[in-house]
Design an enzyme around this catalytic site. Sequence first.
Site, PDB file in Angstrom:
ATOM      1  N   HIS A  17      34.869 -12.507  39.979  1.00  0.00           N
ATOM      2  CA  HIS A  17      33.705 -12.309  40.074  1.00  0.00           C
ATOM      3  C   HIS A  17      33.445 -13.841  39.159  1.00  0.00           C
ATOM      4  CE1 HIS A  17      32.291  -8.035  40.357  1.00  0.00           C
ATOM      5  NE2 HIS A  17      31.911  -8.182  41.228  1.00  0.00           N
ATOM      6  N   LYS A  41      22.068   3.500  44.570  1.00  0.00           N
ATOM      7  CA  LYS A  41      23.098   3.426  43.992  1.00  0.00           C
ATOM      8  C   LYS A  41      23.248   4.249  42.538  1.00  0.00           C
ATOM      9  CE  LYS A  41      27.139   0.327  44.490  1.00  0.00           C
ATOM     10  NZ  LYS A  41      27.950  -0.663  45.253  1.00  0.00           N
ATOM     11  N   ARG A  90      39.007 -10.795  48.694  1.00  0.00           N
ATOM     12  CA  ARG A  90      40.668 -10.847  48.051  1.00  0.00           C
ATOM     13  C   ARG A  90      41.154 -10.331  49.262  1.00  0.00           C
ATOM     14  NH1 ARG A  90      37.748  -5.987  44.621  1.00  0.00           N
ATOM     15  NH2 ARG A  90      36.601  -6.011  46.967  1.00  0.00           N
ATOM     16  N   SER A 128      35.102  -4.010  40.524  1.00  0.00           N
ATOM     17  CA  SER A 128      34.334  -3.330  39.126  1.00  0.00           C
ATOM     18  C   SER A 128      34.819  -1.266  39.364  1.00  0.00           C
ATOM     19  CB  SER A 128      32.906  -3.478  39.259  1.00  0.00           C
ATOM     20  OG  SER A 128      32.465  -4.614  39.684  1.00  0.00           O
TER      21      SER A 128
HETATM   22  O1  PNS Z   1      28.835  -6.005  44.554  1.00  0.00           O
HETATM   23  P1  PNS Z   1      28.849  -5.817  45.730  1.00  0.00           P
HETATM   24  O2  PNS Z   1      28.552  -4.637  46.030  1.00  0.00           O
HETATM   25  O3  PNS Z   1      30.097  -6.322  47.166  1.00  0.00           O
HETATM   26  O4  PNS Z   1      27.638  -6.662  46.785  1.00  0.00           O
HETATM   27  C1  PNS Z   1      26.760  -6.646  48.509  1.00  0.00           C
HETATM   28  C2  PNS Z   1      25.931  -6.943  48.491  1.00  0.00           C
HETATM   29  C3  PNS Z   1      24.766  -6.934  47.015  1.00  0.00           C
HETATM   30  C4  PNS Z   1      25.586  -8.676  48.574  1.00  0.00           C
HETATM   31  C5  PNS Z   1      25.400  -6.322  49.564  1.00  0.00           C
HETATM   32  O5  PNS Z   1      25.164  -5.057  49.192  1.00  0.00           O
HETATM   33  C6  PNS Z   1      23.780  -7.310  49.921  1.00  0.00           C
HETATM   34  O6  PNS Z   1      23.243  -8.438  50.307  1.00  0.00           O
HETATM   35  N1  PNS Z   1      23.155  -6.550  49.744  1.00  0.00           N
HETATM   36  C7  PNS Z   1      22.098  -6.715  49.904  1.00  0.00           C
HETATM   37  C8  PNS Z   1      20.818  -5.841  51.334  1.00  0.00           C
HETATM   38  C9  PNS Z   1      21.259  -7.335  52.278  1.00  0.00           C
HETATM   39  O7  PNS Z   1      20.677  -7.866  52.228  1.00  0.00           O
HETATM   40  N2  PNS Z   1      21.886  -6.633  53.360  1.00  0.00           N
HETATM   41  C10 PNS Z   1      22.213  -7.040  54.555  1.00  0.00           C
HETATM   42  C11 PNS Z   1      23.366  -7.781  55.065  1.00  0.00           C
HETATM   43  S1  PNS Z   1      24.324  -5.946  55.458  1.00  0.00           S
END
Ligand code: PNS
Length: 159
Positions: A17, A41, A90, A128
């Site tokens: 990150h 979560k 990745r 993570s």
């Molecule tokens: O660290 P992560 O879990 O890969 O992050 C994922 C994240 C937070 C970027 C994604 O889940 C997100 O944007 N969630 C907010 C809800 C949203 O906007 N969803 C629309 C796309 S499916």
Amino acid sequence: MKKAIYAGSFDPVTLGHLDIIRRAAKLFDCLVVAVLENPNKKSLFTVEERKCHLELATKELENVEVASFRGLLAEFAKEIGATVAVRGLRNTMDFTTEYQMYLINRKLGKEIETVFLAADEEHLSLSSTNVKEVAVFGGNIDFMVPAEIKPFIIEKYQK
Ligand code: PNS
């Protein structure tokens, strides 16, 4: 001013990150690193703890701000005036999920462009989840997380 958002769970922030943050910070005038508040979560660290870790890890990066948000990334990006969403990639599995997320975000906010940064080869195995997997058994996480965050992770598992 070109403002970008790099959103995630960051539970905890990894060196992968941090590499994406450093590289994105060079591409945009301002980068907002945003922790998703997701009540559905189960997380190791609270949102406040994760924000604090990110602030520590990015303290020398002047154009990086740390925030948290609930709900949709596209909505939060609009709210803060960010026009770019940064995502790290990745592998092809990341690409599959990230591409779907990109398509949805595009429907939700046409003005938000997604920029994918390929992970450095050193960080391809980092996540993570893997950090927690190793830390729970007391394994070495030096190569996985920023040095200043390590004590918080160790402390969590000592409780
Ligand atoms: O660290 P992560 O879990 O890969 O992050 C994922 C994240 C937070 C970027 C994604 O889940 C997100 O944007 N969630 C907010 C809800 C949203 O906007 N969803 C629309 C796309 S499916």
